[in-house]
Design an enzyme around this catalytic site. Structure first.
Site, PDB file in Angstrom:
ATOM      1  N   PHE A 203      -6.727   8.833  -4.190  1.00  0.00           N
ATOM      2  CA  PHE A 203      -5.254   8.643  -3.410  1.00  0.00           C
ATOM      3  C   PHE A 203      -4.149   9.209  -4.152  1.00  0.00           C
ATOM      4  O   PHE A 203      -3.128   9.059  -3.722  1.00  0.00           O
ATOM      5  CB  PHE A 203      -5.209   7.066  -3.228  1.00  0.00           C
TER       6      PHE A 203
ATOM      7  N   HIS B  86     -13.450   9.249  -1.255  1.00  0.00           N
ATOM      8  CA  HIS B  86     -13.644   7.978  -2.350  1.00  0.00           C
ATOM      9  C   HIS B  86     -14.491   8.416  -3.508  1.00  0.00           C
ATOM     10  O   HIS B  86     -15.292   7.545  -4.010  1.00  0.00           O
ATOM     11  CB  HIS B  86     -13.794   6.771  -1.865  1.00  0.00           C
TER      12      HIS B  86
ATOM     13  N   LEU C   7       0.904  -1.075   0.113  1.00  0.00           N
ATOM     14  CA  LEU C   7       0.025  -0.012   0.010  1.00  0.00           C
ATOM     15  C   LEU C   7       0.984   1.212   0.018  1.00  0.00           C
ATOM     16  O   LEU C   7       1.181   1.859   0.986  1.00  0.00           O
ATOM     17  CB  LEU C   7      -0.776  -0.088   1.248  1.00  0.00           C
TER      18      LEU C   7
ATOM     19  N   GLU D 290       1.440   4.509  -2.537  1.00  0.00           N
ATOM     20  CA  GLU D 290       1.198   5.175  -3.760  1.00  0.00           C
ATOM     21  C   GLU D 290       2.315   5.751  -4.418  1.00  0.00           C
ATOM     22  O   GLU D 290       2.567   5.868  -5.524  1.00  0.00           O
ATOM     23  CB  GLU D 290      -0.128   6.198  -3.636  1.00  0.00           C
TER      24      GLU D 290
END
Ligand code: TPP
Ligand code: MG
Lengths: 325, 323
Positions: B86, B129, B58, B60
């Site tokens: 993200f 989101h 995880l 980015e």
């Protein structure tokens, strides 16, 4: 470590409350009553329960997308949580946040985060503010094994460390970040070994053993409170459900049924209940009464959430920026 | 012709390009074993193996950074960021590295990579989101920004993106993954900077992107019966931007609505409106109307998200203003 009989029972009750809340939410989600993303904490209850039991009401926590357990353990009430999950105006965040963004500042719950690792640097800053103002509070930052691979982790732990900030970093290692195993993501057997790089103590503990959780959290939190700086705690656990409530078959397409079944035998609640029964600290009748009370609390919360109104559309503009009174 | 979904069209393009070119590979969170959050890479892991469908931690920053590095090293990476929400976490890699390397080093270095990510509000996933913040990328020189609205456009534009030597942001939309459309089985490309007139009309031009293209088309269909003829244009790529096709339409209809899901303030609808206003002022009979997400975060609560997402209702109100 000695825990009073009253606290023993409280630990059991809190774990059962978390289990009931999340298992009910899973059902409500499947029934279409809860929209959006829902991440159940089932199987991991001992961590939030043990850690938050050590905290004072004035202490802070930062939570995650899988945060219902943290909230309940820190004093959050079912009805306002569920109302939030239903998107109602009576919810903790007026229906703006939902499951991933619960907060209750009066309980010291500074917010759950939909950005994995998003709370880690913030926790360093909360710790800094505590030191700055000279109070004896502590902040606990929860994050998953996935969160440990973010850049936030490095920057946040380093900053907390060099300022000796009263932060306890709690990594809930449930072995998976969605489909990615923590071993594949890090190459490490123990994530707590990372603490060495930040010049702070690190410890890996059985996260399904409530007494072990309580004791390790007690040591780390008291250390922070005494001005001796941050600690990294890793609790090994396992989530029973899928990554989110809508994931098919409890995530059994990237994990083995055998593995799930073996973790279910390590159920933190059944384990602790058996111990209390064996030591005569609780009776079957008392457990039954406890479960009935919790079910009542849950039913009341559903009724409250059902009967609450949705927020008005104007509130989204009103909340976008603080207004001068 | 056969019909497939938007998600299948993306999958087909990635699969074809991987088969054709050994240097094409994917990296991202849960794209392998899980097949991606929207199934765009499903079964590619089984077909090509871990080396070319790389499940990452995880991380980015490392996903985009390593993709840039792999591109510098001679590969053609397709990094995936699970949600556009993200990308702020790895914005330095995108804005200061990916977009600038070719320019800063005097054109010596190419960065052939396609960053796939997902935008749009859908299914009550709240403020972190649900965003459509690709105007950040339009604001950054050096990046190609692609916004396909149909399975046909998705496949053709992804083929073009993977073949291009510039860094590309390939913007997929959540509410479109299961939408179906006709897609040829054979390989084809769609050039960047070529808008598509999705429907011809004489009374009013709607320039729309992504899901709003479909809202505009549905509304145009309804209004045809009432005698209003609406032209719907999809720019398909925001950078490079095909202003000529839009100018020609405005010359004919003299009225313009621009519909895009990014936030109104400094959003794509605002940018397109300014482009048209600057050069086509004399042709406009009415002010340009923008349809966009309001200047606030996406709320969780069901009725509020429903009200927040710009769609047919907002388009109708806009049309009432200009007709
Ligand atoms: C920055 C960021 N990247 C990716 C995601 C998508 N995502 C949500 S939860 C998750 C896995 C998190 O794993 P972990 O931290 O171990 O927590 P767990 O879900 O296991 O409790 C991912 C990849 C996200 N929300 N934020
Ligand atoms: Mg995890």
């Amino acid at each position: 470590m000695q825990i009073s009989d009253k606290n023993n029972i409280e630990l059991l009750r809190t774990m059962k409350r978390i289990r009931t809340f999340d298992e009910t939410c899973q059902k409500l989600f499947v029934a279409g009553r809860i929209p959006g993303a829902l991440h159940c904490y089932t199987g991991e209850e001992a961590i939030a329960t043990g850690v938050c039991k050590v905290l004072e009401p004035s202490d802070y926590i930062l939570s995650t997308h899988r945060g219902h357990g943290h909230l309940i353990a820190k004093g959050g009430e079912f009805k306002y949580m569920l109302a939030e999950l239903f998107g109602k105006s009576t919810g903790y965040c007026k229906g703006m946040g939902g499951s991933m963004h619960l907060a209750s500042v009066k309980h010291g719950i500074l917010g759950a985060n939909g950005i994995v690792g998003g709370g880690i640097c913030i926790a360093a800053g909360v710790g800094f503010s505590i030191k700055y103002q000279g109070t004896d509070q502590v902040v606990v930052c929860f994050f998953g094994d996935g969160g440990i691979s973010t850049g936030f982790f490095h920057e946040g732990l380093n900053l907390a460390s060099i300022h000796n900030a009263p932060v306890v970093f709690v990594c809930e290692n449930n072995l998976y970040s969605i489909s990615m195993t923590s071993k594949r993501a890090t190459g490490l057997d123990k994530l707590s070994t990372r603490a060495v790089s930040y010049n702070m103590p690190g410890e890996t503990v059985d996260g399904n053993d409530i007494l072990a959780v309580y004791e390790s959290a007690y040591n780390a939190i008291e250390r922070a409170r005494a001005g001796k700086g941050p600690t990294l705690l890793e609790y090994i656990t396992y989530r029973w459900r899928g990554h989110h409530a809508g994931e098919a078959g409890d995530g059994l397409f990237y994990r083995e049924k055998k593995e799930l079944e073996s973790w279910k035998t390590k159920d933190p609640i059944r384990r602790y209940q058996a111990l209390l029964l064996k030591e005569g600290k609780i009776t079957e009748e008392k457990i039954e009464k406890m479960e009935m009370d919790i079910q009542q609390e849950m039913d009341d919360a559903i009724e409250f959430a059902n009967n609450s109104p949705y927020p008005k559309a104007e509130s989204i503009i009103e909340l976008s920026m603080l207004k001068k009174e | 012709m056969r019909t497939i979904t938007y998600s299948e069209a993306i999958h087909e393009s990635i699969d074809y390009n991987m088969e054709k070119d050994e240097t094409v590979f994917n990296l991202g969170e849960d794209i392998g074993v899980l097949g991606g959050g929207f199934r765009a890479t499903h079964d590619l892991y089984e077909k090509y193996g871990r080396k070319r469908v790389l499940d990452t931690p995880l991380s980015e920053i490392a996903i985009v950074g390593a993709a840039i590095g792999a591109a510098l090293g001679g590969l053609r990476p397709i990094p995936e960021i699970m949600y556009i929400d993200f990308t702020p976490g790895c914005m330095d890699m995108i804005v200061n590295q990916m977009a600038k390397i070719h320019f800063m080093f005097g054109g010596q270095i190419k960065v052939p990579m396609v960053l796939r990510t997902v935008c749009g509000a859908a299914g009550y996933n709240a403020a972190q989101h649900s965003q459509s913040m690709y105007p950040f990328f339009v604001h950054t020189p050096g990046l190609i920004v692609v916004t396909p609205s149909t399975p046909y456009d998705a496949k053709g534009l992804l083929n073009t993106s993977i073949a291009d030597d510039n860094p590309v942001i390939f913007m997929e939309h959540k509410r479109l993954y299961t939408s179906k459309g006709e897609v040829p089985e054979e390989f084809y490309t769609i050039p960047f900077g070529k808008a598509d007139v999705k429907r011809e009309g004489d009374d009013l031009t709607i320039v729309a992107t992504h899901a709003l293209v479909h809202d505009a088309l549905a509304l145009a269909e309804e209004m045809e019966k009432e005698g209003t003829s609406i032209e719907v244009i999809d720019p398909r790529t925001l950078v490079p931007f095909d202003k000529e096709t839009i100018f020609k339409s405005v010359e004919k209809t003299n009225k313009l609505i621009v519909a895009d899901e990014s936030i109104l303030s400094c959003g794509m609808a605002s940018e397109i409106s300014a482009i048209v206003a600057e050069e086509m002022f004399d042709y406009l009979d009415k002010p340009i109307i923008r349809v966009a997400s309001p200047n606030c975060h996406c709320p969780f609560s069901m009725p509020l998200e429903d009200a927040y997402i710009p769609g047919k209702e907002e388009l109708k109100e806009a049309i009432a203003k200009v007709l």
